[in-house]
Enzyme design. Sequence first.
Site, PDB file in Angstrom:
ATOM      1  CD  GLN A 143      -3.006   1.612   0.271  1.00  0.00           C
ATOM      2  OE1 GLN A 143      -2.818   0.556  -0.790  1.00  0.00           O
ATOM      3  NE2 GLN A 143      -3.762   2.084   0.362  1.00  0.00           N
ATOM      4  CG  HIS A 180      -2.857  -6.184  -2.792  1.00  0.00           C
ATOM      5  ND1 HIS A 180      -3.599  -6.645  -3.376  1.00  0.00           N
ATOM      6  CD2 HIS A 180      -2.087  -5.645  -3.715  1.00  0.00           C
ATOM      7  CE1 HIS A 180      -3.492  -7.094  -4.519  1.00  0.00           C
ATOM      8  NE2 HIS A 180      -2.291  -6.409  -4.723  1.00  0.00           N
ATOM      9  CG  LEU A 181      -1.258   0.413  -5.268  1.00  0.00           C
ATOM     10  CD1 LEU A 181      -1.353   1.595  -4.590  1.00  0.00           C
ATOM     11  CD2 LEU A 181      -0.480   0.498  -6.509  1.00  0.00           C
ATOM     12  CG  HIS A 182      -6.687  -0.483  -1.406  1.00  0.00           C
ATOM     13  ND1 HIS A 182      -5.726  -1.311  -0.519  1.00  0.00           N
ATOM     14  CD2 HIS A 182      -7.549   0.013  -0.439  1.00  0.00           C
ATOM     15  CE1 HIS A 182      -6.001  -1.015   0.740  1.00  0.00           C
ATOM     16  NE2 HIS A 182      -7.226   0.043   1.032  1.00  0.00           N
ATOM     17  CD1 TRP A 183      -4.745   4.379  -5.404  1.00  0.00           C
ATOM     18  CD2 TRP A 183      -5.375   6.350  -4.760  1.00  0.00           C
ATOM     19  NE1 TRP A 183      -3.901   5.078  -5.353  1.00  0.00           N
ATOM     20  CE2 TRP A 183      -4.156   6.454  -5.238  1.00  0.00           C
ATOM     21  CE3 TRP A 183      -5.951   7.557  -4.266  1.00  0.00           C
ATOM     22  CZ2 TRP A 183      -3.220   7.424  -5.067  1.00  0.00           C
ATOM     23  CZ3 TRP A 183      -5.193   8.797  -4.255  1.00  0.00           C
ATOM     24  CH2 TRP A 183      -3.818   8.750  -4.597  1.00  0.00           C
TER      25      TRP A 183
END
Length: 349
Positions: A143, A180-183
Amino acid sequence: MSSTGIKAPIFHYDSSDLNFNINSSEIKKSKLDLLLKQRWKEAEKCGFLRYRLNITNQRFLGQYKFLLQLNVNRAINRRIPQNILSMDQPFDSDQFNFTKIPDREILFDLGNGDGNDIIAVNISPIEWGHSLILIDRLKGFPQKATKSSLEKSVLLLLLSGSPYLRIIFNSLCAYASVNHLHWHLYYLQHEMLLEYATITKLIGPLYILVDYPSKGFCLKYSSFKNIENFVSWTHLIINFLQEQKIAHNVYITRAKESSGQTEYNDIRLYIWARKSALGIKNTESFIPAVSELFGHILVRSEDIYDNLTEEEVIQTLDNVTSDIFYSIKAELEKLIQKEMTIKNCEDSS
């Protein structure tokens, strides 16, 4: 890993679909809005969410027009947040991550249909249309906001015809629940103070928000009138915070000149450096994450909703942002000055 999002529809768009000016008195749903709302309604109707969105009470509070919303279901039914202990915490494929979501939660694909860039429904929504922007999902990034994920988030805001679509980011140690990469994106159909509140120029394109409990930084699209430059300058600041291991929150919203005005002719991107919050967050308390720093106060218990005062909100927001804000303001000023000097040299060569 679940199967990829090949079955989800692919959202196609080009520059003609971007909306730079919107009038709230005559909102026209864009292709993005129509697809997002259709697919989100289907997910809710089919029971894919952990609960049906039910904001049981809401009210505005005090001079800063904080919007308090009571959502008891989110405290009771949401997935347990992960134990976040460091800004450098690596991605762990054994923990829950967004490669493990079932295909039914994928609303549509933003790429070529391979399931790498997708919009997925947030199964524990805070507001209508609450979804996840998952860019490079299959690469297993932690993230940390990448430039490509930031650019895609800005484009999604511009692809909407609604002044009420909001896009947000919580870093590690700033109440991100999954590493974990998220917008996030969601519709918040209320006029909010930070759409038009006074911001003061610090240097170059960088503004500061000081006449507000959460002290932070702001960039306006109107300073650039160019998506690439807007994204590049923004990511320069976010990357600085990431390198310095400073927890941060990001909020992207449409903006206008004053309260009551119907024309939204700008975008504001707020960045808050803040005190780190370590461990597993308490989902029942008033948590000062990104929405709260913006003035959207998510409350998960009736007792807190009934008794939370404006002064308590002010003290909480000020406490998590002020010290960090003033400690890095001069460093950011130097960073912007250096970047401006480099760009001036490039332009003159």
